[in-house]
Design an enzyme around this catalytic site. Sequence first.
Site, mmCIF file in Angstrom:
data_model
loop_
_atom_site.group_PDB
_atom_site.id
_atom_site.type_symbol
_atom_site.label_atom_id
_atom_site.label_comp_id
_atom_site.label_asym_id
_atom_site.label_seq_id
_atom_site.Cartn_x
_atom_site.Cartn_y
_atom_site.Cartn_z
ATOM 1 N N TYR A 11 18.533 13.449 14.124
ATOM 2 C CA TYR A 11 17.610 14.563 14.350
ATOM 3 C C TYR A 11 16.252 14.348 13.646
ATOM 4 C CZ TYR A 11 15.883 19.394 13.818
ATOM 5 O OH TYR A 11 15.116 20.530 13.795
ATOM 6 N N ASP A 31 21.134 2.390 13.429
ATOM 7 C CA ASP A 31 21.919 3.630 13.505
ATOM 8 C C ASP A 31 23.324 3.248 13.960
ATOM 9 O OD1 ASP A 31 20.789 6.881 14.065
ATOM 10 O OD2 ASP A 31 22.904 6.321 14.294
ATOM 11 N N PHE A 80 17.397 7.602 6.366
ATOM 12 C CA PHE A 80 17.964 8.893 6.778
ATOM 13 C C PHE A 80 19.483 8.823 6.933
ATOM 14 C CE2 PHE A 80 13.713 9.074 8.850
ATOM 15 C CZ PHE A 80 13.266 10.290 8.392
ATOM 16 N N SER A 124 17.766 16.410 -0.432
ATOM 17 C CA SER A 124 17.941 17.763 0.091
ATOM 18 C C SER A 124 17.708 18.779 -1.010
ATOM 19 C CB SER A 124 19.377 17.899 0.609
ATOM 20 O OG SER A 124 19.696 19.257 0.829
ATOM 21 N N TYR A 149 28.764 16.580 -0.618
ATOM 22 C CA TYR A 149 27.569 16.120 0.097
ATOM 23 C C TYR A 149 26.345 16.171 -0.825
ATOM 24 C CZ TYR A 149 23.243 16.790 2.666
ATOM 25 O OH TYR A 149 21.944 16.720 3.066
ATOM 26 N N LYS A 153 23.706 13.150 -2.867
ATOM 27 C CA LYS A 153 22.235 13.108 -2.951
ATOM 28 C C LYS A 153 21.787 13.023 -4.412
ATOM 29 C CE LYS A 153 21.478 13.482 1.509
ATOM 30 N NZ LYS A 153 21.032 12.300 2.267
ATOM 31 N N PHE A 178 14.010 21.233 2.716
ATOM 32 C CA PHE A 178 14.581 22.576 2.725
ATOM 33 C C PHE A 178 15.369 22.745 4.043
ATOM 34 C CE2 PHE A 178 13.811 24.546 -1.341
ATOM 35 C CZ PHE A 178 13.238 23.455 -1.959
ATOM 36 N N ASN A 179 15.082 23.674 4.913
ATOM 37 C CA ASN A 179 15.948 23.851 6.099
ATOM 38 C C ASN A 179 15.237 23.378 7.369
ATOM 39 O OD1 ASN A 179 16.996 25.712 3.968
ATOM 40 N ND2 ASN A 179 18.483 26.190 5.543
ATOM 41 N N ASN A 199 24.904 25.050 11.125
ATOM 42 C CA ASN A 199 23.640 25.640 10.673
ATOM 43 C C ASN A 199 23.149 26.713 11.632
ATOM 44 O OD1 ASN A 199 23.233 22.365 9.756
ATOM 45 N ND2 ASN A 199 23.170 23.955 8.210
ATOM 46 N N ARG A 293 29.417 33.948 3.583
ATOM 47 C CA ARG A 293 29.969 32.588 3.586
ATOM 48 C C ARG A 293 29.984 32.084 2.145
ATOM 49 N NH1 ARG A 293 26.899 27.953 7.058
ATOM 50 N NH2 ARG A 293 25.342 28.243 5.414
ATOM 51 N N ASP A 296 26.879 30.516 -0.284
ATOM 52 C CA ASP A 296 25.496 30.810 0.142
ATOM 53 C C ASP A 296 24.710 31.516 -0.965
ATOM 54 O OD1 ASP A 296 25.372 29.694 2.642
ATOM 55 O OD2 ASP A 296 25.979 31.514 3.708
HETATM 56 C C1 UD1 Z 1 22.779 24.152 4.710
HETATM 57 C C2 UD1 Z 1 23.461 23.363 3.641
HETATM 58 C C3 UD1 Z 1 22.444 22.467 2.984
HETATM 59 C C4 UD1 Z 1 21.754 21.594 4.006
HETATM 60 C C5 UD1 Z 1 21.114 22.481 5.061
HETATM 61 C C6 UD1 Z 1 20.530 21.660 6.171
HETATM 62 C C7 UD1 Z 1 25.294 24.818 2.865
HETATM 63 C C8 UD1 Z 1 25.830 25.664 1.756
HETATM 64 N N1 UD1 Z 1 24.082 24.259 2.672
HETATM 65 O O1 UD1 Z 1 21.847 25.025 4.092
HETATM 66 O O2 UD1 Z 1 23.086 21.655 2.027
HETATM 67 O O3 UD1 Z 1 20.786 20.802 3.390
HETATM 68 O O4 UD1 Z 1 22.106 23.330 5.622
HETATM 69 O O5 UD1 Z 1 19.778 22.463 7.016
HETATM 70 O O6 UD1 Z 1 25.913 24.669 3.901
HETATM 71 N N2 UD1 Z 1 24.093 31.625 8.789
HETATM 72 C C9 UD1 Z 1 24.676 32.641 9.500
HETATM 73 N N3 UD1 Z 1 25.463 32.337 10.573
HETATM 74 C C10 UD1 Z 1 25.704 31.032 10.949
HETATM 75 C C11 UD1 Z 1 25.108 29.992 10.206
HETATM 76 C C12 UD1 Z 1 24.315 30.327 9.135
HETATM 77 O O7 UD1 Z 1 24.493 33.824 9.174
HETATM 78 O O8 UD1 Z 1 26.452 30.823 11.917
HETATM 79 C C13 UD1 Z 1 23.225 31.953 7.650
HETATM 80 C C14 UD1 Z 1 23.721 31.398 6.327
HETATM 81 O O9 UD1 Z 1 24.534 32.334 5.677
HETATM 82 C C15 UD1 Z 1 22.398 31.150 5.589
HETATM 83 C C16 UD1 Z 1 21.380 30.870 6.707
HETATM 84 O O10 UD1 Z 1 21.972 31.334 7.903
HETATM 85 O O11 UD1 Z 1 22.018 32.318 4.944
HETATM 86 C C17 UD1 Z 1 21.071 29.410 6.837
HETATM 87 O O12 UD1 Z 1 22.286 28.702 6.937
HETATM 88 P P1 UD1 Z 1 22.298 27.148 7.287
HETATM 89 O O13 UD1 Z 1 21.474 26.884 8.476
HETATM 90 O O14 UD1 Z 1 23.735 26.713 7.316
HETATM 91 O O15 UD1 Z 1 21.530 26.479 6.062
HETATM 92 P P2 UD1 Z 1 21.836 26.543 4.474
HETATM 93 O O16 UD1 Z 1 23.148 27.142 4.185
HETATM 94 O O17 UD1 Z 1 20.649 27.138 3.803
#
Ligand code: UD1
Length: 347
Positions: A11, A31, A80, A124, A149, A153, A178-179, A199, A293, A296
């Site tokens: 990605y 890859d 990556f 990360s 994981y 890192k 970050f995200n 995610n 979850r 979080d």
């Molecule tokens: C996660 C990983 C992080 C990684 C990043 C990559 C965990 C604890 N952390 O971060 O190590 O670098 O992804 O992008 O997994 N959410 C929902 N419903 C869903 C999925 C997510 O409500 O089906 C919420 C989660 O509670 C969170 C937010 O969306 O508050 C973001 O979640 P996510 O995209 O999984 O990212 P992170 O948890 O921040």
Amino acid sequence: MRVLVSGGAGYIGSHTVVQLVAAGHEVVVVDDFGNAKPAVMGRLDALTGTHIPVQAFDLTDKDKTERLFATTQIDAVIHFAGLKAVGESVQIPLDYYENNLESTFSLLRAMRRHGCRTLVFSSSATVYGDRAPVPCREDYEPLNASSPYGRTKVIIEQVLRDVAHTDPSLRIAILRYFNPVGAHVSGTIGEDPQGVPNNLMPFIAQVAVGRRASLQVFGDDYPTADGTCERDYIHVEDLAAGHVAALAKMATSDATVSTWNLGTGTGTSVLQVISAFEQAAGRPIPYQVVARRAGDLPAFWADPTRAHEELGWRATRTIEEMCADTWRWQSANPHGYEDLPDRDDAG
Ligand code: UD1
């Protein structure tokens, strides 16, 4: 520069390949296609207007890695490749330690043997752990990741600092993402997770396109403005630009190791992401609020000041653009790369 991009069919890797070529670099991809589809290579050729060479193997294979460096002059590596699912890493930690660490060792050894001194490593924000301040700066310690994981890192970052200590001619950039969300504006490359997405953004996109009935929102009783978690979502194109900027910086920098946060510096809640996506897609995203979850954090975002000051880089794309670009990719490719033919030499 000729840049080896490990995980270049993935990605973030694929988006970075496009920007590297646009910046005048020559790219070689390695890859193992364990979590990426060979079809992405044809899309990269179309986007870049050039043929991107790819070698399909796992970097933990030291002989193949050595052969690649012995037969191709590599000026810099962007690494990556790696396993990246937090939940899975809890189930199969040895696989995570073995794969992520050994691929890095194998690369570092081949780089040393062949005089390649420039490396960009995908780290990360998860390295900061659950006690870090918000916003978080790069000098925060101790790094205290809470999953195998994340610990791969943290360990690799330390390995890189130790190795850099032995060779002052090395130039190593550690980029803490970050995200990452969004997709190339063409809608031809994007995130294509295998199985059920872990995610938020890919899950929402699959609900919007009709592959899943509804989204679960993990908790609305956090101490945030609307009760849902806040995260620093960053457009993958801004992230890719951060890699190109880091490479340029290292060409003139005296520092052996530099660490930069790549984030926007602002938090967006789950409900705000849903609402922005509904606007972008022009359709409702059905969701239910369920229990929190485990693991979080309520809110987490970057202090991106250092990257701005030292790289002249800043994330510019808004959450609306992130959702619009994700939707363009997902609606044009409801099943990701699945329906596309592979390029002959990939996979
Ligand atoms: C996660 C990983 C992080 C990684 C990043 C990559 C965990 C604890 N952390 O971060 O190590 O670098 O992804 O992008 O997994 N959410 C929902 N419903 C869903 C999925 C997510 O409500 O089906 C919420 C989660 O509670 C969170 C937010 O969306 O508050 C973001 O979640 P996510 O995209 O999984 O990212 P992170 O948890 O921040």
